[in-house]
Design a protein around this motif. Sequence first.
Motif, PDB file in Angstrom:
ATOM      1  N   THR A 233       0.830  -1.211   0.000  1.00 32.56           N
ATOM      2  CA  THR A 233       0.000   0.000   0.000  1.00 32.56           C
ATOM      3  C   THR A 233       0.859   1.253   0.000  1.00 32.56           C
ATOM      4  OG1 THR A 233      -1.772  -1.154   1.183  1.00 32.56           O
ATOM      5  CG2 THR A 233      -1.783   1.260   1.260  1.00 32.56           C
ATOM      6  N   GLU A 234       1.889   1.243   0.814  1.00 37.34           N
ATOM      7  CA  GLU A 234       2.786   2.393   0.910  1.00 37.34           C
ATOM      8  C   GLU A 234       3.493   2.658  -0.418  1.00 37.34           C
ATOM      9  OE1 GLU A 234       6.926   3.375   3.249  1.00 37.34           O
ATOM     10  OE2 GLU A 234       5.402   2.222   4.320  1.00 37.34           O
ATOM     11  N   LEU A 235       4.028   1.611  -1.026  1.00 38.00           N
ATOM     12  CA  LEU A 235       4.769   1.775  -2.279  1.00 38.00           C
ATOM     13  C   LEU A 235       3.835   2.148  -3.421  1.00 38.00           C
ATOM     14  CD1 LEU A 235       7.488   1.667  -3.689  1.00 38.00           C
ATOM     15  CD2 LEU A 235       7.247  -0.822  -3.893  1.00 38.00           C
ATOM     16  N   LYS A 236       2.679   1.499  -3.501  1.00 38.67           N
ATOM     17  CA  LYS A 236       1.712   1.810  -4.554  1.00 38.67           C
ATOM     18  C   LYS A 236       1.256   3.263  -4.456  1.00 38.67           C
ATOM     19  CE  LYS A 236      -0.161  -2.887  -5.035  1.00 38.67           C
ATOM     20  NZ  LYS A 236      -1.342  -3.757  -4.820  1.00 38.67           N
ATOM     21  N   THR A 237       0.985   3.711  -3.242  1.00 38.14           N
ATOM     22  CA  THR A 237       0.538   5.096  -3.034  1.00 38.14           C
ATOM     23  C   THR A 237       1.575   6.087  -3.544  1.00 38.14           C
ATOM     24  OG1 THR A 237      -0.773   4.452  -1.102  1.00 38.14           O
ATOM     25  CG2 THR A 237      -0.166   6.778  -1.292  1.00 38.14           C
ATOM     26  N   ASN A 238       2.850   5.799  -3.274  1.00 40.59           N
ATOM     27  CA  ASN A 238       3.910   6.699  -3.720  1.00 40.59           C
ATOM     28  C   ASN A 238       4.071   6.705  -5.229  1.00 40.59           C
ATOM     29  OD1 ASN A 238       5.360   8.121  -1.473  1.00 40.59           O
ATOM     30  ND2 ASN A 238       5.401   6.054  -0.637  1.00 40.59           N
ATOM     31  N   PHE A 239       3.974   5.535  -5.870  1.00 43.75           N
ATOM     32  CA  PHE A 239       4.054   5.500  -7.330  1.00 43.75           C
ATOM     33  C   PHE A 239       2.927   6.320  -7.950  1.00 43.75           C
ATOM     34  CE2 PHE A 239       6.816   1.575  -7.265  1.00 43.75           C
ATOM     35  CZ  PHE A 239       7.807   2.088  -8.077  1.00 43.75           C
ATOM     36  N   ILE A 240       1.721   6.112  -7.498  1.00 45.41           N
ATOM     37  CA  ILE A 240       0.565   6.825  -8.059  1.00 45.41           C
ATOM     38  C   ILE A 240       0.701   8.328  -7.826  1.00 45.41           C
ATOM     39  CG2 ILE A 240      -1.929   7.165  -7.837  1.00 45.41           C
ATOM     40  CD1 ILE A 240      -2.097   4.121  -7.182  1.00 45.41           C
ATOM     41  N   LEU A 241       1.102   8.701  -6.614  1.00 43.70           N
ATOM     42  CA  LEU A 241       1.302  10.114  -6.299  1.00 43.70           C
ATOM     43  C   LEU A 241       2.355  10.736  -7.201  1.00 43.70           C
ATOM     44  CD1 LEU A 241       0.964  12.650  -4.520  1.00 43.70           C
ATOM     45  CD2 LEU A 241       2.671  11.651  -2.962  1.00 43.70           C
ATOM     46  N   ASN A 242       3.459  10.028  -7.419  1.00 41.36           N
ATOM     47  CA  ASN A 242       4.552  10.605  -8.192  1.00 41.36           C
ATOM     48  C   ASN A 242       4.233  10.686  -9.680  1.00 41.36           C
ATOM     49  OD1 ASN A 242       6.118  11.135  -5.949  1.00 41.36           O
ATOM     50  ND2 ASN A 242       7.165   9.154  -6.009  1.00 41.36           N
ATOM     51  N   VAL A 243       3.424   9.773 -10.199  1.00 43.99           N
ATOM     52  CA  VAL A 243       2.941   9.934 -11.573  1.00 43.99           C
ATOM     53  C   VAL A 243       2.116  11.214 -11.671  1.00 43.99           C
ATOM     54  CG1 VAL A 243       1.448   9.001 -13.378  1.00 43.99           C
ATOM     55  CG2 VAL A 243       2.962   7.466 -12.133  1.00 43.99           C
ATOM     56  N   SER A 244       1.254  11.423 -10.706  1.00 43.21           N
ATOM     57  CA  SER A 244       0.431  12.642 -10.699  1.00 43.21           C
ATOM     58  C   SER A 244       1.296  13.892 -10.610  1.00 43.21           C
ATOM     59  CB  SER A 244      -0.552  12.609  -9.526  1.00 43.21           C
ATOM     60  OG  SER A 244      -1.458  11.541  -9.669  1.00 43.21           O
ATOM     61  N   ARG A 245       2.348  13.826  -9.824  1.00 40.63           N
ATOM     62  CA  ARG A 245       3.247  14.979  -9.700  1.00 40.63           C
ATOM     63  C   ARG A 245       3.949  15.277 -11.025  1.00 40.63           C
ATOM     64  NH1 ARG A 245       7.033  14.029  -4.591  1.00 40.63           N
ATOM     65  NH2 ARG A 245       7.837  16.062  -5.281  1.00 40.63           N
ATOM     66  N   LEU A 246       4.378  14.221 -11.733  1.00 39.97           N
ATOM     67  CA  LEU A 246       5.020  14.430 -13.038  1.00 39.97           C
ATOM     68  C   LEU A 246       4.075  15.107 -14.024  1.00 39.97           C
ATOM     69  CD1 LEU A 246       7.054  11.190 -13.879  1.00 39.97           C
ATOM     70  CD2 LEU A 246       7.948  13.443 -13.299  1.00 39.97           C
ATOM     71  N   LYS A 247       2.782  14.834 -13.871  1.00 36.36           N
ATOM     72  CA  LYS A 247       1.789  15.391 -14.789  1.00 36.36           C
ATOM     73  C   LYS A 247       1.240  16.743 -14.330  1.00 36.36           C
ATOM     74  CE  LYS A 247       0.280  10.957 -16.719  1.00 36.36           C
ATOM     75  NZ  LYS A 247      -0.877  10.244 -17.292  1.00 36.36           N
ATOM     76  N   ASN A 248       1.699  17.187 -13.184  1.00 36.23           N
ATOM     77  CA  ASN A 248       1.277  18.483 -12.650  1.00 36.23           C
ATOM     78  C   ASN A 248       2.192  19.565 -13.219  1.00 36.23           C
ATOM     79  OD1 ASN A 248       0.677  20.770 -11.185  1.00 36.23           O
ATOM     80  ND2 ASN A 248       0.860  19.794  -9.184  1.00 36.23           N
ATOM     81  N   LYS A 249       1.679  20.375 -14.123  1.00 35.54           N
ATOM     82  CA  LYS A 249       2.505  21.358 -14.821  1.00 35.54           C
ATOM     83  C   LYS A 249       3.069  22.425 -13.884  1.00 35.54           C
ATOM     84  CE  LYS A 249       2.271  19.779 -19.047  1.00 35.54           C
ATOM     85  NZ  LYS A 249       3.490  19.320 -19.759  1.00 35.54           N
ATOM     86  N   ALA A 250       2.425  22.609 -12.751  1.00 39.02           N
ATOM     87  CA  ALA A 250       2.952  23.578 -11.790  1.00 39.02           C
ATOM     88  C   ALA A 250       4.253  23.092 -11.163  1.00 39.02           C
ATOM     89  CB  ALA A 250       1.917  23.841 -10.696  1.00 39.02           C
ATOM     90  N   GLU A 251       4.415  21.776 -11.070  1.00 40.10           N
ATOM     91  CA  GLU A 251       5.626  21.205 -10.487  1.00 40.10           C
ATOM     92  C   GLU A 251       6.612  20.761 -11.561  1.00 40.10           C
ATOM     93  OE1 GLU A 251       6.996  18.010  -7.027  1.00 40.10           O
ATOM     94  OE2 GLU A 251       4.907  18.065  -7.686  1.00 40.10           O
ATOM     95  N   PHE A 252       6.098  20.141 -12.634  1.00 41.53           N
ATOM     96  CA  PHE A 252       6.947  19.674 -13.734  1.00 41.53           C
ATOM     97  C   PHE A 252       6.376  20.235 -15.038  1.00 41.53           C
ATOM     98  CE2 PHE A 252       7.954  16.647 -10.437  1.00 41.53           C
ATOM     99  CZ  PHE A 252       9.299  16.369 -10.627  1.00 41.53           C
ATOM    100  N   LYS A 253       6.854  21.412 -15.414  1.00 41.64           N
ATOM    101  CA  LYS A 253       6.364  22.031 -16.643  1.00 41.64           C
ATOM    102  C   LYS A 253       6.598  21.119 -17.837  1.00 41.64           C
ATOM    103  CE  LYS A 253       6.992  26.041 -19.654  1.00 41.64           C
ATOM    104  NZ  LYS A 253       7.733  27.314 -19.887  1.00 41.64           N
ATOM    105  N   TYR A 254       7.742  20.418 -17.823  1.00 38.29           N
ATOM    106  CA  TYR A 254       8.108  19.547 -18.935  1.00 38.29           C
ATOM    107  C   TYR A 254       7.856  18.095 -18.522  1.00 38.29           C
ATOM    108  CZ  TYR A 254      10.244  23.902 -20.327  1.00 38.29           C
ATOM    109  OH  TYR A 254      10.452  25.234 -20.639  1.00 38.29           O
ATOM    110  N   THR A 255       6.584  17.707 -18.581  1.00 39.96           N
ATOM    111  CA  THR A 255       6.221  16.326 -18.260  1.00 39.96           C
ATOM    112  C   THR A 255       6.984  15.388 -19.183  1.00 39.96           C
ATOM    113  OG1 THR A 255       4.016  16.989 -17.563  1.00 39.96           O
ATOM    114  CG2 THR A 255       4.319  14.671 -18.157  1.00 39.96           C
TER     115      THR A 255
END
Length: 585
Positions: A233-255
């Motif tokens: 659960t811990e590892l899955k949550t982090n993977f899903i969160l970090n995919v979302s972060r990569l797709k967040n243009k405010a954090e990663f303009k260049y997805t």
Amino acid sequence: MTKPIADLHCHPSFKPANNHEINDIWSYKRNPCTKLMFKGVLGVSVRRILVNLFVKDLATYTQSNLDSCHEGENRLLFLSIYPIERQFIKPDRPFQSASFTQRIILGKVFGIGLKKHLDSKIFQVLTGFSEAKVTNYLESAHESRCIDYFDTDLACEYQYLNDSHNTQSPNIEGANQPSFKLVSNYEEYVALANQNIIAGIVTIEGMHALGKYRSDDLFGDKLIDGLSESNQTELKTNFILNVSRLKNKAEFKYTPFFITFAHHFNNLLTGHAKSFGEAKNKAIPGFSNVFNQKSGLDFGISSFGKVLIKKHLLSRTNGQRILIDTKHMSLEARNDYFDIVKSLRAEGDQVPIVVSHTAINGIPTRARAAKQPDTNQLDKNSYISRWDINITDQDITEVFDSNGIIGVCMHDGRMPGGKFKALMKSYKRRLSNPESLKRLHTQMFLTNIFHIVKVNLNHIRAYNTCNEANPILEIDAWKTICLGSDNDGIVDPFDHFNKSSHLSDFKNRVIKGIDLNFDPVWRNFKILSIQEDSYSVFTEKELQDLMCGQTSEEICDKIFSDNVQEFLSNYFTKAYLEEGIIQDI
């Protein structure tokens, strides 16, 4: 006008992001010299001699620093961010897979205990990282209970690239001074046309880059579905969160445009292919004796890995799509992923298969490849390497059917079989005449290229026989091929084409290799036709048939430029990445 060269896979930021002594992404720098790192007694160091056995063929210098790219007319770079795997920094002591003699050598080089100061010197030589960075990585591998690749490593290298955006070369002055710009879609890239600009598209090598692992899990032997429920659960949550972060243009303009889902070691999501070479003999160890790849080797994609691909990376509901690069995937993982792609295509969703930096193995199917273990014996009598990290004919047609792309590498560690290695060794002895070795490497590259075309063309003709009303153009056999150098990826490059500054010369030599293929001066370097268990020389009629009426210049423009441009025009657009709309293909 010469067309700018595109490279589907290289690592310009890998060394400078990890070494403060490298001033910027533009400048050339050599790795620390073994002579300075291992001084010995009275200038004699047994350890230095042994370390040199491991590094003598590797590129211990920057290959794709942007000045080098500019010199070699390399104007479009797919910038692969690679957080170095901690298993790579933690050798497989006490080296039980090695022979007695090999263990003595490995003990002298790496130490049998946890002598981190020694590892620091070796890994500085191998990677070009600074001592401070290597020390941090060693402490992480040996002492940390948790390894957070995303926030510790990936974010750091991404920020380095972001800081390099809009910079100019400090080493070139005047009107010829090039600039560097990151682009987030095809529309931004097209706007840079005909300017003295090197464009960069962000990619990632290894899905571990999005993981936050418990050390015991990372260095264990299970995939994620085999962990305890709480750790899953811990590892899955982090993977899903970090995919979302990569797709967040405010954090990663260049997805990132795509991510290589597997790499050298177990990332707990998918199986990987064997990538480290065997020992050449019972005395001298190989990389496979130093680094243990057995955990996760040859596994398929875990059930959660499939969910992560379909519901998160390829999804557009959580931001723009991130494509999957199948390089380093095991045969079984490729089976799993290609099934996903085909099921999505049946639903009307076109997902191109990307293989960013690879070579052919000449084996017809993945099932056939799975029956042969990856050993030196498998390659002994072959011109090309038969290892299953390289692509089968089935892989080639799967890429074609998906309208995908294959980056062909320039790699003495990955491409050659025993026959080629023997020739290479022979030509290397003739130090006064490097021309033969240059022709040999040109032959290897062209043999890979024409094999892919041959497989594609046979596939097209078989299709057209059954679909006369809606045939595929035969010239499309060339559309899936491009360059994927893997420069700066800790590789053993082609000896005389070992930096991005050499790419323009290499392209011209590939043109020459086609034009002179039947000239007597080229008789020992003709393009070869690869069969499963043998190889032969293409006849002139066969080669002309494969060229599909194109000149050598037109072919090389496709390989080094046009095919990547076409691929981006279909799949790097805002319309495709965000809405799934592509032009007719």
